[in-house]
Motif scaffolding. Structure first.
Motif, PDB file in Angstrom:
ATOM      1  N   CYS A 278      31.705  34.634  51.549  1.00 59.92           N
ATOM      2  CA  CYS A 278      32.711  35.378  52.234  1.00 59.92           C
ATOM      3  C   CYS A 278      33.893  34.441  53.171  1.00 59.92           C
ATOM      4  O   CYS A 278      34.531  34.882  53.892  1.00 59.92           O
ATOM      5  CB  CYS A 278      32.326  36.522  53.176  1.00 59.92           C
ATOM      6  SG  CYS A 278      31.325  37.645  52.308  1.00 59.92           S
TER       7      CYS A 278
ATOM      8  N   MET B 291      33.380  46.629  42.756  1.00 63.75           N
ATOM      9  CA  MET B 291      34.631  46.109  43.591  1.00 63.75           C
ATOM     10  C   MET B 291      34.778  47.423  44.561  1.00 63.75           C
ATOM     11  O   MET B 291      34.166  48.647  44.340  1.00 63.75           O
ATOM     12  CB  MET B 291      35.828  45.839  42.513  1.00 63.75           C
ATOM     13  CG  MET B 291      35.602  44.458  41.933  1.00 63.75           C
ATOM     14  SD  MET B 291      36.940  43.960  40.947  1.00 63.75           S
ATOM     15  CE  MET B 291      37.025  45.193  39.852  1.00 63.75           C
TER      16      MET B 291
ATOM     17  N   LEU C 266      39.099  40.822  41.652  1.00 66.98           N
ATOM     18  CA  LEU C 266      38.364  39.630  41.696  1.00 66.98           C
ATOM     19  C   LEU C 266      39.377  38.591  42.118  1.00 66.98           C
ATOM     20  O   LEU C 266      40.478  38.443  41.689  1.00 66.98           O
ATOM     21  CB  LEU C 266      37.535  39.281  40.328  1.00 66.98           C
ATOM     22  CG  LEU C 266      36.331  40.030  40.160  1.00 66.98           C
ATOM     23  CD1 LEU C 266      35.821  39.645  38.764  1.00 66.98           C
ATOM     24  CD2 LEU C 266      35.435  40.027  41.230  1.00 66.98           C
TER      25      LEU C 266
ATOM     26  N   GLY D  16      31.071  38.722  47.762  1.00 63.75           N
ATOM     27  CA  GLY D  16      32.262  37.792  47.630  1.00 63.75           C
ATOM     28  C   GLY D  16      32.587  37.677  46.435  1.00 63.75           C
ATOM     29  O   GLY D  16      31.839  36.891  45.477  1.00 63.75           O
ATOM     30  N   GLY D  17      33.727  38.107  45.761  1.00 63.73           N
ATOM     31  CA  GLY D  17      34.174  37.565  44.455  1.00 63.73           C
ATOM     32  C   GLY D  17      35.150  36.910  44.361  1.00 63.73           C
ATOM     33  O   GLY D  17      36.183  36.929  43.419  1.00 63.73           O
TER      34      GLY D  17
ATOM     35  N   GLU E 103      32.579  42.988  45.720  1.00 63.37           N
ATOM     36  CA  GLU E 103      33.727  42.415  46.148  1.00 63.37           C
ATOM     37  C   GLU E 103      34.348  43.375  47.102  1.00 63.37           C
ATOM     38  O   GLU E 103      34.293  44.665  46.576  1.00 63.37           O
ATOM     39  CB  GLU E 103      34.731  42.023  45.158  1.00 63.37           C
ATOM     40  CG  GLU E 103      36.242  41.751  45.733  1.00 63.37           C
ATOM     41  CD  GLU E 103      36.302  40.877  46.707  1.00 63.37           C
ATOM     42  OE1 GLU E 103      37.047  40.949  47.532  1.00 63.37           O
ATOM     43  OE2 GLU E 103      35.450  39.767  46.730  1.00 63.37           O
TER      44      GLU E 103
END
Length: 320
Positions: free
Chosen positions: A185, A152, A126, A98-99, A121
């Motif tokens: 998340c 990502m 982000l 989770g970013g 991510e």
């Protein structure tokens, strides 16, 4: 590095001096709407004239194969943090799934625990709810300078290991070796009581409320992450405070204040990385005109939105 006591809104003695009965270690298991009583898991009951549901939320855990393996944690409560700190003493590499705002703070925490840290991510940028592409790229560069690796466009397929985590497999066929995973998340409203007492829920969960923050029972209110207002659940503390003020006005005030939504301003502050996002950050309002300033050498990116007279009067500035 703060003590639990310093994180409290007020010590227990404050509630006593205010003549507020504070009952802890009591899980409410039922609401009798007709008799206006709540029942706890110990069998205790409390009557009410009005009931305010502030049950908060729990961490959202994606249904990934292997998510129950040793070395996988969520990042939500004091107990979660204690477990993360202890487990970090036994490993060298840790990743964050989770970013978003909390995920980036979690990654910095892992680094502070002397771990090699990675951020995974799903989205192509982000803080996807707060930053545009240019702002996200600047943030990515600044965080990588801290020594945190950013991955990502990654969809985690499986958490692998013989009993405990040793690597992650992604849907694109790539893998990441890591000994620890912190999941960040998003949240899930704690609305379990809704079903048993026939309270309406929002499309994404949470107790459905109107502008007065009443549920479908006018004697029962919901605030904070427990509430779904116009199918929106606010995972920030400031909207929760606004909701609380609205309910207080409804109960003991002039009953004129309504909750019509909240400012989703957010702020990320890591060592050497400051981010602020305010208003319509992504320029979704019709008629918005973006004006941007970027200095890559100094690591500064600013973007504001100007609006026509028919557009909403919001402003956004992102400083990195």
């Amino acid at each position: 590095n703060k003590s639990e006591e310093k994180l409290l809104m007020a010590p227990r003695s404050w509630y006593e001096t205010q003549n507020i009965a504070l009952k802890t270690s009591q899980l409410v298991t039922g609401i009798d709407r007709i008799g206006k009583r709540v029942t706890t898991h110990t069998g205790d009951t409390e009557s009410y004239d009005y009931l305010i549901l502030a049950t908060g939320s729990s961490a959202m855990v994606p249904p990934i194969k292997g998510v129950d393996k040793k070395g996988v944690f969520v990042y939500r409560t004091i107990e979660d943090l204690d477990q993360i700190i202890e487990y970090a003493k036994t490993v060298k590499r840790g990743a964050v799934l989770g970013g978003g705002l909390l995920g980036l703070e979690a990654a910095k925490a892992l680094m502070d625990l002397n771990l090699e840290a990675q951020v995974i991510e799903f989205a192509p940028k982000l803080m996807p709810r707060q930053l545009d592409e240019a702002g996200s790229n600047m943030l990515k560069s600044k965080i990588e300078e801290l020594g945190i690796e950013i991955l990502m466009n990654k969809n985690t397929k499986e958490i692998c290991g013989n009993g405990k985590l040793d690597r992650l497999e992604f849907t694109d066929g790539t893998t990441l070796e890591t000994e620890m995973l912190v999941i960040s998340c998003g949240i899930v409203s704690r609305d379990e009581l809704a079903k048993s007492c026939d309270l309406e829920r929002g499309a994404r969960g949470g107790f459905k409320v109107n502008n007065q923050l009443q549920t479908n029972d006018p004697s029962i209110y919901a605030i904070g992450e427990a509430a779904s207002h116009n199918d929106m659940i606010y995972g920030l503390v400031a909207p929760g405070y606004d909701m609380a003020d609205t309910v207080v006005d409804q109960l003991i005030g002039e009953q004129t204040k309504e909750f019509s939504g909240a400012d989703m301003s957010t702020k990320l502050k890591l060592i050497g990385v400051d981010v602020g996002s305010f208003g319509d950050a992504l320029g979704l309002t019709e008629g918005s005109i973006p004006i941007a300033f970027e200095d890559k050498n100094a690591g500064v990116y600013k973007r504001c939105l100007l609006y026509t007279s028919d557009a909403a009067d919001d402003r956004i500035s992102v400083d990195l």
